[in-house]
Write a protein that holds these residues in place. Structure first.
Motif, PDB file in Angstrom:
ATOM      1  N   ALA A   1       0.849  -1.189   0.000  1.00 17.64           N
ATOM      2  CA  ALA A   1       0.000   0.000   0.000  1.00 17.64           C
ATOM      3  C   ALA A   1       0.885   1.239   0.000  1.00 17.64           C
ATOM      4  O   ALA A   1       1.740   1.384   0.879  1.00 17.64           O
ATOM      5  CB  ALA A   1      -0.898  -0.006   1.234  1.00 17.64           C
ATOM      6  N   PRO A   2       0.735   2.107  -1.000  1.00 16.47           N
ATOM      7  CA  PRO A   2       1.625   3.267  -1.085  1.00 16.47           C
ATOM      8  C   PRO A   2       1.421   4.241   0.072  1.00 16.47           C
ATOM      9  O   PRO A   2       0.309   4.425   0.561  1.00 16.47           O
ATOM     10  CB  PRO A   2       1.229   3.915  -2.423  1.00 16.47           C
ATOM     11  CG  PRO A   2      -0.178   3.460  -2.664  1.00 16.47           C
ATOM     12  CD  PRO A   2      -0.285   2.106  -2.057  1.00 16.47           C
ATOM     13  N   VAL A   3       2.522   4.815   0.517  1.00 14.17           N
ATOM     14  CA  VAL A   3       2.463   5.857   1.545  1.00 14.17           C
ATOM     15  C   VAL A   3       2.423   7.194   0.825  1.00 14.17           C
ATOM     16  O   VAL A   3       3.267   7.475  -0.021  1.00 14.17           O
ATOM     17  CB  VAL A   3       3.708   5.802   2.455  1.00 14.17           C
ATOM     18  CG1 VAL A   3       3.636   6.879   3.528  1.00 14.17           C
ATOM     19  CG2 VAL A   3       3.848   4.429   3.094  1.00 14.17           C
ATOM     20  N   THR A   4       1.436   8.007   1.115  1.00 12.10           N
ATOM     21  CA  THR A   4       1.351   9.306   0.453  1.00 12.10           C
ATOM     22  C   THR A   4       2.513  10.186   0.912  1.00 12.10           C
ATOM     23  O   THR A   4       3.084   9.977   1.981  1.00 12.10           O
ATOM     24  CB  THR A   4       0.037  10.017   0.793  1.00 12.10           C
ATOM     25  OG1 THR A   4       0.020  10.310   2.201  1.00 12.10           O
ATOM     26  CG2 THR A   4      -1.171   9.166   0.433  1.00 12.10           C
ATOM     27  N   ALA A   5       2.860  11.148   0.062  1.00 14.82           N
ATOM     28  CA  ALA A   5       3.938  12.074   0.433  1.00 14.82           C
ATOM     29  C   ALA A   5       3.592  12.788   1.732  1.00 14.82           C
ATOM     30  O   ALA A   5       4.456  12.989   2.598  1.00 14.82           O
ATOM     31  CB  ALA A   5       4.159  13.079  -0.688  1.00 14.82           C
ATOM     32  N   THR A   6       2.308  13.115   1.899  1.00 20.18           N
ATOM     33  CA  THR A   6       1.877  13.791   3.128  1.00 20.18           C
ATOM     34  C   THR A   6       2.037  12.874   4.331  1.00 20.18           C
ATOM     35  O   THR A   6       2.501  13.294   5.399  1.00 20.18           O
ATOM     36  CB  THR A   6       0.407  14.228   3.012  1.00 20.18           C
ATOM     37  OG1 THR A   6       0.263  15.061   1.862  1.00 20.18           O
ATOM     38  CG2 THR A   6      -0.039  14.985   4.248  1.00 20.18           C
TER      39      THR A   6
END
Length: 305
Positions: free
Chosen positions: A181-186
């Motif tokens: 699951a990708p981690v958002t930049a935020t």
């Protein structure tokens, strides 16, 4: 792009793409720049009649640059065996974050690092995986999976059949962790900010909570500055080490900055960048920290502070 009447401007216009390819193949801005310069020297060394026989100069330059990188990757293995401590890729700054400090050239042409497109294929976590591949695997994988070059063209780089190049790329792909699951930049920026605040406060308990229990910290000083020669494993040990660093380095200022397109931290003293730290985050915790301290690898950061 045709050959007859191919202008030097058109040929020079390939430089950005070549720098992007070479950096991903080598993990070094300095070596990428040298490889591209070498490729251009070979192009301009050709008689005009031979230049005009090359239907697509950009493809020719890419092939030559990739072959140069392939040779460099082969010799790099021996060099890295002699390297003091862990070898990590050169980190990339985001020019736009430093413009206010007067450290960047507004034209964006002075430093090759400014020409590298910062996407997931230059994230430190990805570059470190590329380091585990054989030179041929890395070339096949980067050219095909990242830049979408057909295997027929890659065959010309590696001197193998397209089928063999396809096998190399498949073998390389198996080394890459399955997508999570990708981690958002935020989201990543938030975790990195909390790490920064806990580090500044020398709060071991909070740091332990922010670090995965199985986290690993790797540092690269290249034998030029004092740092760890072996990775530190375990969230608790990393937290203790980070606090010990803070105690020994008064006057160190931590800045939240993009590192290879991902939120990271930059430590500077008196305006001079001393360390660039990149993070991998999963499920709200830091799983990997890569700290680059080798001054030669911080060249793109000089004058940014």
């Amino acid at each position: 792009m045709g050959t007859v009447g191919t202008s030097s401007v058109e040929v020079a216009g390939e430089r950005r793409q070549l720098i992007n390819v070479a950096y991903r193949l080598l993990g070094s801005v300095t070596e990428a720049e040298d490889a591209v310069q070498d490729a251009y020297a070979r192009w301009y060394g050709l008689p005009r009649s031979q230049q005009e026989e090359i239907l697509v100069p950009g493809a020719w330059l890419t092939t030559v640059t990739s072959r140069i990188c392939l040779d460099l990757l082969g010799s790099a293995r021996a060099r890295r065996e002699r390297y003091v401590g862990a070898w990590l890729p050169e980190p990339l700054p985001d020019r736009t974050e430093w413009e206010h400090a007067g450290g960047a050239d507004p034209t964006g042409t002075a430093d090759p690092a400014d020409q590298i497109v910062q996407d997931e294929s230059v994230a430190m976590a990805f570059l470190v995986v590329l380091e585990s591949m054989t030179p041929a695997e890395r070339v096949a994988f980067v050219l095909h999976d990242v830049f979408r070059y057909p295997f027929a063209e890659i065959a010309g780089v590696l001197g193998r059949t397209p089928a063999a190049c396809k096998q190399l790329a498949a073998s390389a792909r198996r080394r890459v962790s399955p997508p999570r699951a990708p981690v958002t930049a935020t989201g990543q920026a938030g975790v990195v900010r909390h790490v920064k605040e806990a580090w500044e406060a020398k709060d071991i308990a909070v740091l332990v909570g922010l670090l995965d229990p199985a986290a690993v910290m790797t540092a690269d000083g290249g034998g030029m500055v004092g740092t760890l020669l072996r990775p530190v494993e375990g969230g608790a040990r990393i937290a203790q080490y980070m606090v010990a660093i803070a105690d020994k380095a008064p006057g160190l200022e931590l800045l939240e900055r993009s590192v290879n397109g991902v939120p990271g931290l930059v430590a500077q003293r008196a305006g001079v960048v001393m360390t660039v730290a990149s993070f991998d985050v999963s499920d709200g915790r830091v799983t990997r920290i890569w700290a680059i301290r080798n001054p030669e690898k911080l060249r793109p950061w000089v004058g940014k502070g």
